[in-house]
Design a protein around this motif. Sequence first.
Motif, PDB file in Angstrom:
ATOM      1  N   GLU A 108      45.802  45.864  41.530  1.00 44.30           N
ATOM      2  CA  GLU A 108      46.224  45.322  42.817  1.00 44.30           C
ATOM      3  C   GLU A 108      47.360  46.143  43.427  1.00 44.30           C
ATOM      4  OE1 GLU A 108      46.571  41.035  44.910  1.00 44.30           O
ATOM      5  OE2 GLU A 108      47.536  41.218  42.955  1.00 44.30           O
TER       6      GLU A 108
ATOM      7  N   TYR B 206      45.813  49.056  45.074  1.00 47.05           N
ATOM      8  CA  TYR B 206      45.092  48.639  46.276  1.00 47.05           C
ATOM      9  C   TYR B 206      46.060  48.358  47.425  1.00 47.05           C
ATOM     10  CZ  TYR B 206      42.246  45.787  49.423  1.00 47.05           C
ATOM     11  OH  TYR B 206      41.609  45.290  50.529  1.00 47.05           O
ATOM     12  N   GLU B 207      47.160  47.689  47.134  1.00 45.04           N
ATOM     13  CA  GLU B 207      48.136  47.377  48.172  1.00 45.04           C
ATOM     14  C   GLU B 207      48.714  48.653  48.781  1.00 45.04           C
ATOM     15  OE1 GLU B 207      49.079  44.370  49.520  1.00 45.04           O
ATOM     16  OE2 GLU B 207      47.339  43.642  48.399  1.00 45.04           O
TER      17      GLU B 207
ATOM     18  N   LYS C  49      45.944  50.417  50.848  1.00 46.76           N
ATOM     19  CA  LYS C  49      45.679  49.681  52.082  1.00 46.76           C
ATOM     20  C   LYS C  49      46.768  49.930  53.119  1.00 46.76           C
ATOM     21  CE  LYS C  49      46.162  45.253  51.927  1.00 46.76           C
ATOM     22  NZ  LYS C  49      45.989  43.798  51.623  1.00 46.76           N
TER      23      LYS C  49
ATOM     24  N   GLN D 211      35.748  47.034  41.661  1.00 50.19           N
ATOM     25  CA  GLN D 211      35.457  45.902  42.529  1.00 50.19           C
ATOM     26  C   GLN D 211      35.011  44.681  41.715  1.00 50.19           C
ATOM     27  OE1 GLN D 211      35.639  46.173  46.432  1.00 50.19           O
ATOM     28  NE2 GLN D 211      37.121  47.273  45.172  1.00 50.19           N
TER      29      GLN D 211
ATOM     30  N   LYS E 155      37.265  46.775  48.665  1.00 54.98           N
ATOM     31  CA  LYS E 155      37.784  45.427  48.877  1.00 54.98           C
ATOM     32  C   LYS E 155      38.874  45.184  47.830  1.00 54.98           C
ATOM     33  CE  LYS E 155      33.041  43.996  49.979  1.00 54.98           C
ATOM     34  NZ  LYS E 155      31.894  43.145  49.543  1.00 54.98           N
ATOM     35  N   GLN E 156      39.450  43.994  47.875  1.00 52.80           N
ATOM     36  CA  GLN E 156      40.468  43.658  46.886  1.00 52.80           C
ATOM     37  C   GLN E 156      39.857  43.773  45.491  1.00 52.80           C
ATOM     38  OE1 GLN E 156      42.155  39.739  47.368  1.00 52.80           O
ATOM     39  NE2 GLN E 156      44.185  40.512  46.931  1.00 52.80           N
TER      40      GLN E 156
ATOM     41  N   SER F  94      42.684  40.198  40.750  1.00 53.87           N
ATOM     42  CA  SER F  94      43.784  40.184  41.701  1.00 53.87           C
ATOM     43  C   SER F  94      44.642  38.952  41.461  1.00 53.87           C
ATOM     44  CB  SER F  94      43.236  40.170  43.132  1.00 53.87           C
ATOM     45  OG  SER F  94      44.222  39.786  44.040  1.00 53.87           O
TER      46      SER F  94
ATOM     47  N   THR G 251      46.727  37.471  43.515  1.00 51.16           N
ATOM     48  CA  THR G 251      46.688  36.529  44.636  1.00 51.16           C
ATOM     49  C   THR G 251      45.375  35.765  44.669  1.00 51.16           C
ATOM     50  OG1 THR G 251      45.940  38.348  46.052  1.00 51.16           O
ATOM     51  CG2 THR G 251      48.283  37.830  46.057  1.00 51.16           C
ATOM     52  N   ARG G 252      44.258  36.450  44.400  1.00 55.11           N
ATOM     53  CA  ARG G 252      42.976  35.755  44.432  1.00 55.11           C
ATOM     54  C   ARG G 252      42.895  34.761  43.279  1.00 55.11           C
ATOM     55  NH1 ARG G 252      39.193  39.673  45.217  1.00 55.11           N
ATOM     56  NH2 ARG G 252      39.296  40.301  43.037  1.00 55.11           N
TER      57      ARG G 252
END
Length: 250
Positions: free
Chosen positions: A146, A149-150, A153, A186, A214-215, A219, A221-222
């Motif tokens: 994550e 990814y952050e 992004k 993913q 995608k996230q 994750s 947060t998910r």
Amino acid sequence: MLIYEFMPNKSLDFYLYDPVKKHLLDWRKRISIIESVAQGILYLQEYSNFTIIHHDIKASNILLDDDMNPKISDFGMARFFKKDELEANTSRIVGTYGYVPPEYVKKGIYSMKYDVYSFGVLLLQIVSGKRNSSLYGRNEYLNLLEYSYELWKQGRGAEFFDASLDDSSLSCKLIRCMQVALLCVQENPADRPSMVEVFRLLKNETTAAISTPKQPAFSVTRDEEEESKDIGKKKVLSVNDATMTQVVPR
């Protein structure tokens, strides 16, 4: 009895996380290792007599010879597929936390996308020099996937890369590796590229645009949104280097 070729330069993790030894892994060596491991997994999946899923692709299982050429080792957890098989199911969960895809942890489903996921984690580690057993970010609550990814992004990928690779000419290549790695991790196996696609993307042998990740799986947060569902009394977001296995003769 298994007899291995002697690999004098030990394993990839011996260099990758050491603040001094990591400087021996310049970009030329790292990209060579990345492409060679990808080619090795591709051979196991596409060109061997059986489709072989390694089940434990990680830095400590990548051994290095005199010239720092990598060899994939430790096939003790490997599974064989017939060429017409796509996936299988097991109740015996083995592997290493942090490299195991979510469909395997949750449902015991494994396929060629298992090793694609593990390779994605390894690729992120190679370009960053970071362990997947630590937490990152401003408040240190993001796992490696994550966190990468952050930064990707937000267009801040340069902050993710190993400081020993501080060369502006490498920026585009590193960003490409980062994007390919994020596609490999993913949540949905269908969203991950095949190893054929991964190899072509890394070698820049395709004119097709790289998909937008995608996230990633696991994750924080998910998982919080899903109330951090427990899987076998362990939360899905758990990420470390511990091996999951059962002690059985083989």
